[in-house]
Design an enzyme around this catalytic site. Sequence first.
Site, PDB file in Angstrom:
ATOM      1  N   GLY A 122      57.206  39.311  15.514  1.00 32.96           N
ATOM      2  CA  GLY A 122      57.258  38.845  16.905  1.00 32.96           C
ATOM      3  C   GLY A 122      57.018  37.355  17.011  1.00 32.96           C
ATOM      4  O   GLY A 122      56.376  36.891  17.951  1.00 32.96           O
ATOM      5  N   TYR A 166      48.797  51.678  25.917  1.00 34.04           N
ATOM      6  CA  TYR A 166      48.544  50.367  25.295  1.00 34.04           C
ATOM      7  C   TYR A 166      47.120  50.287  24.731  1.00 34.04           C
ATOM      8  O   TYR A 166      46.916  49.879  23.588  1.00 34.04           O
ATOM      9  CB  TYR A 166      48.769  49.289  26.351  1.00 34.04           C
ATOM     10  CG  TYR A 166      48.689  47.868  25.862  1.00 34.04           C
ATOM     11  CD1 TYR A 166      49.729  47.288  25.142  1.00 34.04           C
ATOM     12  CD2 TYR A 166      47.579  47.070  26.152  1.00 34.04           C
ATOM     13  CE1 TYR A 166      49.664  45.965  24.718  1.00 34.04           C
ATOM     14  CE2 TYR A 166      47.508  45.752  25.745  1.00 34.04           C
ATOM     15  CZ  TYR A 166      48.551  45.203  25.020  1.00 34.04           C
ATOM     16  OH  TYR A 166      48.470  43.886  24.605  1.00 34.04           O
ATOM     17  N   LYS A 221      45.891  49.687  20.882  1.00 33.57           N
ATOM     18  CA  LYS A 221      45.132  48.483  20.505  1.00 33.57           C
ATOM     19  C   LYS A 221      43.737  48.836  19.987  1.00 33.57           C
ATOM     20  O   LYS A 221      43.181  48.117  19.155  1.00 33.57           O
ATOM     21  CB  LYS A 221      45.055  47.520  21.696  1.00 33.57           C
ATOM     22  CG  LYS A 221      46.412  46.952  22.120  1.00 33.57           C
ATOM     23  CD  LYS A 221      47.061  46.149  21.001  1.00 33.57           C
ATOM     24  CE  LYS A 221      48.329  45.443  21.439  1.00 33.57           C
ATOM     25  NZ  LYS A 221      48.964  44.663  20.357  1.00 33.57           N
ATOM     26  N   ASN A 267      51.856  40.899  14.804  1.00 34.42           N
ATOM     27  CA  ASN A 267      51.754  40.437  16.195  1.00 34.42           C
ATOM     28  C   ASN A 267      52.703  41.157  17.158  1.00 34.42           C
ATOM     29  O   ASN A 267      52.376  41.327  18.332  1.00 34.42           O
ATOM     30  CB  ASN A 267      52.025  38.926  16.212  1.00 34.42           C
ATOM     31  CG  ASN A 267      52.333  38.410  17.603  1.00 34.42           C
ATOM     32  OD1 ASN A 267      51.443  38.276  18.437  1.00 34.42           O
ATOM     33  ND2 ASN A 267      53.612  38.145  17.872  1.00 34.42           N
ATOM     34  N   SER A 280      59.141  34.984  17.598  1.00 39.70           N
ATOM     35  CA  SER A 280      60.192  34.245  18.304  1.00 39.70           C
ATOM     36  C   SER A 280      59.689  33.551  19.566  1.00 39.70           C
ATOM     37  O   SER A 280      60.321  32.622  20.059  1.00 39.70           O
ATOM     38  CB  SER A 280      61.323  35.206  18.683  1.00 39.70           C
ATOM     39  OG  SER A 280      60.829  36.224  19.537  1.00 39.70           O
ATOM     40  N   SER A 315      43.736  43.549  21.391  1.00 43.17           N
ATOM     41  CA  SER A 315      43.708  43.077  22.781  1.00 43.17           C
ATOM     42  C   SER A 315      42.319  43.361  23.337  1.00 43.17           C
ATOM     43  O   SER A 315      41.624  44.263  22.854  1.00 43.17           O
ATOM     44  CB  SER A 315      44.742  43.850  23.607  1.00 43.17           C
ATOM     45  OG  SER A 315      44.567  43.593  24.986  1.00 43.17           O
TER      46      SER A 315
HETATM   47  P1  NAP Z   1      55.709  38.347  24.033  1.00 46.91           P
HETATM   48  O1  NAP Z   1      55.740  36.940  24.523  1.00 46.91           O
HETATM   49  O2  NAP Z   1      56.408  39.403  24.805  1.00 46.91           O
HETATM   50  O3  NAP Z   1      56.200  38.359  22.518  1.00 46.91           O
HETATM   51  C1  NAP Z   1      56.270  39.571  21.817  1.00 46.91           C
HETATM   52  C2  NAP Z   1      56.978  39.330  20.509  1.00 46.91           C
HETATM   53  O4  NAP Z   1      57.139  40.596  19.850  1.00 46.91           O
HETATM   54  C3  NAP Z   1      58.375  38.762  20.718  1.00 46.91           C
HETATM   55  O5  NAP Z   1      58.752  37.975  19.618  1.00 46.91           O
HETATM   56  C4  NAP Z   1      59.219  40.037  20.771  1.00 46.91           C
HETATM   57  O6  NAP Z   1      60.573  39.753  20.504  1.00 46.91           O
HETATM   58  C5  NAP Z   1      58.533  40.841  19.661  1.00 46.91           C
HETATM   59  N1  NAP Z   1      58.843  42.252  19.754  1.00 46.91           N
HETATM   60  C6  NAP Z   1      58.653  43.075  20.822  1.00 46.91           C
HETATM   61  N2  NAP Z   1      59.128  44.304  20.542  1.00 46.91           N
HETATM   62  C7  NAP Z   1      59.634  44.245  19.278  1.00 46.91           C
HETATM   63  C8  NAP Z   1      60.269  45.172  18.422  1.00 46.91           C
HETATM   64  N3  NAP Z   1      60.530  46.423  18.838  1.00 46.91           N
HETATM   65  N4  NAP Z   1      60.643  44.776  17.185  1.00 46.91           N
HETATM   66  C9  NAP Z   1      60.408  43.508  16.770  1.00 46.91           C
HETATM   67  N5  NAP Z   1      59.805  42.585  17.524  1.00 46.91           N
HETATM   68  C10 NAP Z   1      59.435  42.942  18.779  1.00 46.91           C
HETATM   69  O7  NAP Z   1      54.199  38.889  23.916  1.00 46.91           O
HETATM   70  P2  NAP Z   1      52.828  38.131  23.562  1.00 46.91           P
HETATM   71  O8  NAP Z   1      52.076  38.019  24.821  1.00 46.91           O
HETATM   72  O9  NAP Z   1      53.088  36.926  22.738  1.00 46.91           O
HETATM   73  O10 NAP Z   1      52.114  39.249  22.694  1.00 46.91           O
HETATM   74  C11 NAP Z   1      51.952  39.162  21.296  1.00 46.91           C
HETATM   75  C12 NAP Z   1      50.901  40.180  20.870  1.00 46.91           C
HETATM   76  O11 NAP Z   1      49.662  39.864  21.510  1.00 46.91           O
HETATM   77  C13 NAP Z   1      51.243  41.616  21.284  1.00 46.91           C
HETATM   78  O12 NAP Z   1      50.845  42.504  20.269  1.00 46.91           O
HETATM   79  C14 NAP Z   1      50.408  41.823  22.530  1.00 46.91           C
HETATM   80  O13 NAP Z   1      50.088  43.179  22.747  1.00 46.91           O
HETATM   81  C15 NAP Z   1      49.178  40.999  22.186  1.00 46.91           C
HETATM   82  N6  NAP Z   1      48.422  40.589  23.363  1.00 46.91           N
HETATM   83  C16 NAP Z   1      48.962  39.743  24.291  1.00 46.91           C
HETATM   84  C17 NAP Z   1      48.194  39.376  25.393  1.00 46.91           C
HETATM   85  C18 NAP Z   1      48.707  38.441  26.452  1.00 46.91           C
HETATM   86  O14 NAP Z   1      48.023  38.261  27.472  1.00 46.91           O
HETATM   87  N7  NAP Z   1      49.852  37.794  26.297  1.00 46.91           N
HETATM   88  C19 NAP Z   1      46.899  39.881  25.558  1.00 46.91           C
HETATM   89  C20 NAP Z   1      46.397  40.756  24.598  1.00 46.91           C
HETATM   90  C21 NAP Z   1      47.161  41.095  23.504  1.00 46.91           C
HETATM   91  P3  NAP Z   1      61.780  40.725  21.025  1.00 46.91           P
HETATM   92  O15 NAP Z   1      61.316  41.375  22.292  1.00 46.91           O
HETATM   93  O16 NAP Z   1      62.941  39.801  21.210  1.00 46.91           O
HETATM   94  O17 NAP Z   1      62.015  41.707  19.911  1.00 46.91           O
END
Ligand code: NAP
Length: 256
Positions: free
Chosen positions: A17, A160, A164, A95, A19, A147
């Site tokens: 993830g 979720y 987590k 991630n 990207s 998370s």
């Molecule tokens: P994001 O901006 O939506 O990025 C998620 C990344 O994972 C993207 O690169 C997405 O690319 C990839 N991904 C999603 N589904 C996928 C799949 N089936 N196969 C391969 N890649 C996949 O989310 P983020 O906020 O950066 O979150 C990153 C991590 O942190 C996650 O595990 C999330 O649960 C955790 N987290 C985030 C927050 C927050 O507030 N942002 C808080 C707590 C935990 P594609 O969709 O193009 O595949």
Amino acid sequence: MLKERFDLTGKVALVTGGSKGLGKEMARILVEAGAQVVICSRNEDELSAAVEDIASGDSNKIVYEVCDLSQRENVDLLAKAAVGHFGKIDILVNNAGSNCPQPIDEIKDEDWDRIMELNLGNIMRLTRALVPAMKERRWGRIIHLSSVLGLGGKEGRGIYSSSKAGILGLTYATALDLGPYNVTVNSIAPGPFLTDLPKSLLNAEQQQGFSDRTALGRWGNPDEIAGPVLLLASDAGSYITGTCLTVDGGVMARVL
Ligand code: NAP
């Protein structure tokens, strides 16, 4: 020397993830610290743009693999392809993750299975695939993205939160499996970071509610995840294993 403690020259990292969002910022700091990095996601255009943004497309520094990690048959293929780029993976950042809010009496089995597969099952499988070579080399860093919703709950977040929280159990047990091989295993529990994930789920009022729950009174910027991941990935964090580092602006400090 300060620089040497955080220097990743000669190390290779895989950031799933990578990207966009947190994954992209973690990939960026790992490249800045000298590692060669492989990122993956499902969207080739975003992957290509991330590689360009992080290292002007320099394929000796960062490359990508297109992969859907919700499909378990893709996991071993990704592990093999990732090792193929630079010969090894020393640092694995699990991630990639997603969310699918549903209250308990509305949870659909197919959504439960899909999120569990992506957020937990395939994290185990990717780790399982890459660990043997880390053990042989007697150096490795495994970092899972949990998370604050793995440490506590929120209405409608049963799928979720379960995934987590499961990551935390995997972290503790795996740290004990791999400690004798000088491989550390940790989780990061982010609080609210304004990426596409929460933006797609929350309206403006809900976004305000999330920032109000932090001690700092604001959302995290995605690049504020960079320092914590570099600590866990580098020799500076060599005695940290089997733990969860909250990076949450103080969310978990609040009880009422
Ligand atoms: P994001 O901006 O939506 O990025 C998620 C990344 O994972 C993207 O690169 C997405 O690319 C990839 N991904 C999603 N589904 C996928 C799949 N089936 N196969 C391969 N890649 C996949 O989310 P983020 O906020 O950066 O979150 C990153 C991590 O942190 C996650 O595990 C999330 O649960 C955790 N987290 C985030 C927050 C927050 O507030 N942002 C808080 C707590 C935990 P594609 O969709 O193009 O595949």
